[in-house]
Design a protein around this motif. Structure first.
Motif, PDB file in Angstrom:
ATOM      1  N   ALA A  72       0.830  -1.206   0.000  1.00 17.66           N
ATOM      2  CA  ALA A  72       0.000   0.000   0.000  1.00 17.66           C
ATOM      3  C   ALA A  72       0.869   1.262   0.000  1.00 17.66           C
ATOM      4  O   ALA A  72       0.587   2.216  -0.719  1.00 17.66           O
ATOM      5  N   ALA A  73       1.923   1.274   0.799  1.00 16.85           N
ATOM      6  CA  ALA A  73       2.835   2.420   0.822  1.00 16.85           C
ATOM      7  C   ALA A  73       3.469   2.597  -0.552  1.00 16.85           C
ATOM      8  O   ALA A  73       3.606   3.724  -1.045  1.00 16.85           O
ATOM      9  N   ASP A  74       3.842   1.491  -1.188  1.00 13.85           N
ATOM     10  CA  ASP A  74       4.423   1.550  -2.527  1.00 13.85           C
ATOM     11  C   ASP A  74       3.444   2.131  -3.538  1.00 13.85           C
ATOM     12  O   ASP A  74       3.843   2.852  -4.449  1.00 13.85           O
ATOM     13  N   GLU A  75       2.161   1.825  -3.380  1.00 13.79           N
ATOM     14  CA  GLU A  75       1.169   2.358  -4.305  1.00 13.79           C
ATOM     15  C   GLU A  75       1.106   3.885  -4.214  1.00 13.79           C
ATOM     16  O   GLU A  75       1.031   4.570  -5.237  1.00 13.79           O
ATOM     17  N   PHE A  76       1.157   4.417  -3.006  1.00 10.49           N
ATOM     18  CA  PHE A  76       1.178   5.875  -2.844  1.00 10.49           C
ATOM     19  C   PHE A  76       2.460   6.452  -3.449  1.00 10.49           C
ATOM     20  O   PHE A  76       2.435   7.481  -4.126  1.00 10.49           O
ATOM     21  N   PHE A  77       3.583   5.780  -3.189  1.00 11.08           N
ATOM     22  CA  PHE A  77       4.856   6.253  -3.728  1.00 11.08           C
ATOM     23  C   PHE A  77       4.815   6.274  -5.255  1.00 11.08           C
ATOM     24  O   PHE A  77       5.180   7.267  -5.881  1.00 11.08           O
ATOM     25  N   HIS A  78       4.372   5.178  -5.855  1.00 11.93           N
ATOM     26  CA  HIS A  78       4.368   5.096  -7.321  1.00 11.93           C
ATOM     27  C   HIS A  78       3.392   6.101  -7.938  1.00 11.93           C
ATOM     28  O   HIS A  78       3.709   6.714  -8.966  1.00 11.93           O
ATOM     29  N   ALA A  79       2.239   6.285  -7.312  1.00 14.14           N
ATOM     30  CA  ALA A  79       1.292   7.289  -7.821  1.00 14.14           C
ATOM     31  C   ALA A  79       1.902   8.685  -7.715  1.00 14.14           C
ATOM     32  O   ALA A  79       1.791   9.498  -8.640  1.00 14.14           O
ATOM     33  N   TYR A 137       4.769  13.232 -10.333  1.00 12.59           N
ATOM     34  CA  TYR A 137       5.977  14.053 -10.404  1.00 12.59           C
ATOM     35  C   TYR A 137       6.590  13.996 -11.802  1.00 12.59           C
ATOM     36  O   TYR A 137       6.963  15.019 -12.376  1.00 12.59           O
ATOM     37  N   LEU A 138       6.659  12.797 -12.368  1.00 10.41           N
ATOM     38  CA  LEU A 138       7.280  12.625 -13.682  1.00 10.41           C
ATOM     39  C   LEU A 138       6.496  13.305 -14.802  1.00 10.41           C
ATOM     40  O   LEU A 138       7.060  13.656 -15.826  1.00 10.41           O
ATOM     41  N   THR A 139       5.200  13.500 -14.588  1.00 12.71           N
ATOM     42  CA  THR A 139       4.397  14.206 -15.587  1.00 12.71           C
ATOM     43  C   THR A 139       4.226  15.682 -15.222  1.00 12.71           C
ATOM     44  O   THR A 139       3.351  16.359 -15.737  1.00 12.71           O
ATOM     45  N   ASN A 140       5.065  16.147 -14.306  1.00  7.75           N
ATOM     46  CA  ASN A 140       5.103  17.546 -13.871  1.00  7.75           C
ATOM     47  C   ASN A 140       3.815  17.985 -13.178  1.00  7.75           C
ATOM     48  O   ASN A 140       3.442  19.150 -13.220  1.00  7.75           O
ATOM     49  N   ASN A 141       3.135  17.034 -12.549  1.00  3.90           N
ATOM     50  CA  ASN A 141       1.940  17.333 -11.769  1.00  3.90           C
ATOM     51  C   ASN A 141       2.346  17.340 -10.299  1.00  3.90           C
ATOM     52  O   ASN A 141       2.117  16.381  -9.566  1.00  3.90           O
ATOM     53  N   LEU A 142       2.993  18.433  -9.886  1.00  2.00           N
ATOM     54  CA  LEU A 142       3.514  18.488  -8.520  1.00  2.00           C
ATOM     55  C   LEU A 142       2.403  18.520  -7.483  1.00  2.00           C
ATOM     56  O   LEU A 142       2.555  17.961  -6.399  1.00  2.00           O
ATOM     57  N   GLY A 164      -0.500  16.986  -7.708  1.00  2.00           N
ATOM     58  CA  GLY A 164      -0.954  15.601  -7.588  1.00  2.00           C
ATOM     59  C   GLY A 164       0.033  14.753  -6.824  1.00  2.00           C
ATOM     60  O   GLY A 164      -0.347  13.916  -5.993  1.00  2.00           O
ATOM     61  N   ALA A 165       1.313  14.956  -7.093  1.00  2.00           N
ATOM     62  CA  ALA A 165       2.354  14.233  -6.373  1.00  2.00           C
ATOM     63  C   ALA A 165       2.313  14.568  -4.889  1.00  2.00           C
ATOM     64  O   ALA A 165       2.404  13.682  -4.029  1.00  2.00           O
ATOM     65  N   ARG A 166       2.154  15.853  -4.601  1.00  2.00           N
ATOM     66  CA  ARG A 166       2.088  16.317  -3.205  1.00  2.00           C
ATOM     67  C   ARG A 166       0.918  15.645  -2.483  1.00  2.00           C
ATOM     68  O   ARG A 166       1.046  15.184  -1.355  1.00  2.00           O
ATOM     69  N   GLU A 167      -0.228  15.576  -3.155  1.00  2.00           N
ATOM     70  CA  GLU A 167      -1.417  14.971  -2.553  1.00  2.00           C
ATOM     71  C   GLU A 167      -1.199  13.480  -2.269  1.00  2.00           C
ATOM     72  O   GLU A 167      -1.530  12.996  -1.191  1.00  2.00           O
ATOM     73  N   GLN A 168      -0.634  12.760  -3.232  1.00  2.00           N
ATOM     74  CA  GLN A 168      -0.386  11.326  -3.045  1.00  2.00           C
ATOM     75  C   GLN A 168       0.582  11.072  -1.889  1.00  2.00           C
ATOM     76  O   GLN A 168       0.363  10.190  -1.059  1.00  2.00           O
ATOM     77  N   VAL A 169       1.650  11.845  -1.852  1.00  2.00           N
ATOM     78  CA  VAL A 169       2.660  11.667  -0.807  1.00  2.00           C
ATOM     79  C   VAL A 169       2.075  12.031   0.559  1.00  2.00           C
ATOM     80  O   VAL A 169       2.278  11.306   1.542  1.00  2.00           O
ATOM     81  N   ASP A 170       1.331  13.129   0.625  1.00  2.00           N
ATOM     82  CA  ASP A 170       0.708  13.517   1.903  1.00  2.00           C
ATOM     83  C   ASP A 170      -0.230  12.424   2.406  1.00  2.00           C
ATOM     84  O   ASP A 170      -0.202  12.063   3.585  1.00  2.00           O
ATOM     85  N   ASN A 171      -1.056  11.893   1.510  1.00  2.00           N
ATOM     86  CA  ASN A 171      -1.984  10.832   1.903  1.00  2.00           C
ATOM     87  C   ASN A 171      -1.238   9.578   2.337  1.00  2.00           C
ATOM     88  O   ASN A 171      -1.614   8.929   3.316  1.00  2.00           O
ATOM     89  N   LEU A 186      11.460  21.209  -4.595  1.00  2.00           N
ATOM     90  CA  LEU A 186      10.991  21.676  -5.896  1.00  2.00           C
ATOM     91  C   LEU A 186       9.924  22.755  -5.762  1.00  2.00           C
ATOM     92  O   LEU A 186       9.952  23.758  -6.471  1.00  2.00           O
ATOM     93  N   LEU A 187       8.977  22.556  -4.848  1.00  2.00           N
ATOM     94  CA  LEU A 187       7.923  23.552  -4.664  1.00  2.00           C
ATOM     95  C   LEU A 187       8.483  24.847  -4.085  1.00  2.00           C
ATOM     96  O   LEU A 187       8.050  25.936  -4.452  1.00  2.00           O
ATOM     97  N   SER A 188       9.469  24.744  -3.224  1.00  2.00           N
ATOM     98  CA  SER A 188      10.117  25.929  -2.669  1.00  2.00           C
ATOM     99  C   SER A 188      10.833  26.707  -3.766  1.00  2.00           C
ATOM    100  O   SER A 188      10.734  27.932  -3.846  1.00  2.00           O
ATOM    101  N   ARG A 189      11.544  25.997  -4.642  1.00  2.00           N
ATOM    102  CA  ARG A 189      12.234  26.655  -5.755  1.00  2.00           C
ATOM    103  C   ARG A 189      11.244  27.321  -6.695  1.00  2.00           C
ATOM    104  O   ARG A 189      11.465  28.422  -7.177  1.00  2.00           O
ATOM    105  N   ARG A 190      10.133  26.624  -6.950  1.00  2.00           N
ATOM    106  CA  ARG A 190       9.123  27.171  -7.857  1.00  2.00           C
ATOM    107  C   ARG A 190       8.535  28.456  -7.272  1.00  2.00           C
ATOM    108  O   ARG A 190       8.359  29.444  -7.970  1.00  2.00           O
ATOM    109  N   ARG A 191       8.261  28.450  -5.967  1.00  2.00           N
ATOM    110  CA  ARG A 191       7.727  29.656  -5.314  1.00  2.00           C
ATOM    111  C   ARG A 191       8.740  30.792  -5.386  1.00  2.00           C
ATOM    112  O   ARG A 191       8.388  31.919  -5.650  1.00  2.00           O
ATOM    113  N   SER A 192      10.007  30.473  -5.131  1.00  2.00           N
ATOM    114  CA  SER A 192      11.054  31.497  -5.180  1.00  2.00           C
ATOM    115  C   SER A 192      11.146  32.107  -6.573  1.00  2.00           C
ATOM    116  O   SER A 192      11.288  33.310  -6.727  1.00  2.00           O
TER     117      SER A 192
END
Length: 70
Positions: free
Chosen positions: A7-14, A19-24, A26-33, A54-60
């Motif tokens: 189950a943890a792997d499923e969250f990681f892979h999602a 992340y790989l499709t530049n949907n940060l 979505g990645a953030r949501e999956q990792v948080d969950n 990455l999100l910090s750099r993007r905000r900067s």
């Protein structure tokens, strides 16, 4: 492999796929969950660290580009 690890792997892979499709967001949501359920999972924690950087750099970058336009 125990169910908890699968189950943890499923969250990681999602999250990684997002992340790989530049949907940060979505990645953030999956990792948080995933971290809510599996707070000690090493792969989720590493992906969480990467997303924070990455999100910090993007905000900067957004702040500096807004400042330079004024």
């Amino acid at each position: 492999q125990p169910l908890a690890l699968q189950a943890a792997d499923e969250f990681f892979h999602a999250g990684a796929q997002s992340y790989l499709t530049n949907n940060l967001a979505g990645a953030r949501e999956q990792v948080d969950n995933g971290l809510k359920l599996f707070p000690d999972d090493v792969k989720l924690k590493k992906l969480d660290e990467l997303l924070k950087v990455l999100l910090s750099r993007r905000r900067s970058r957004n702040i500096s580009s807004q400042t330079s336009r004024k």
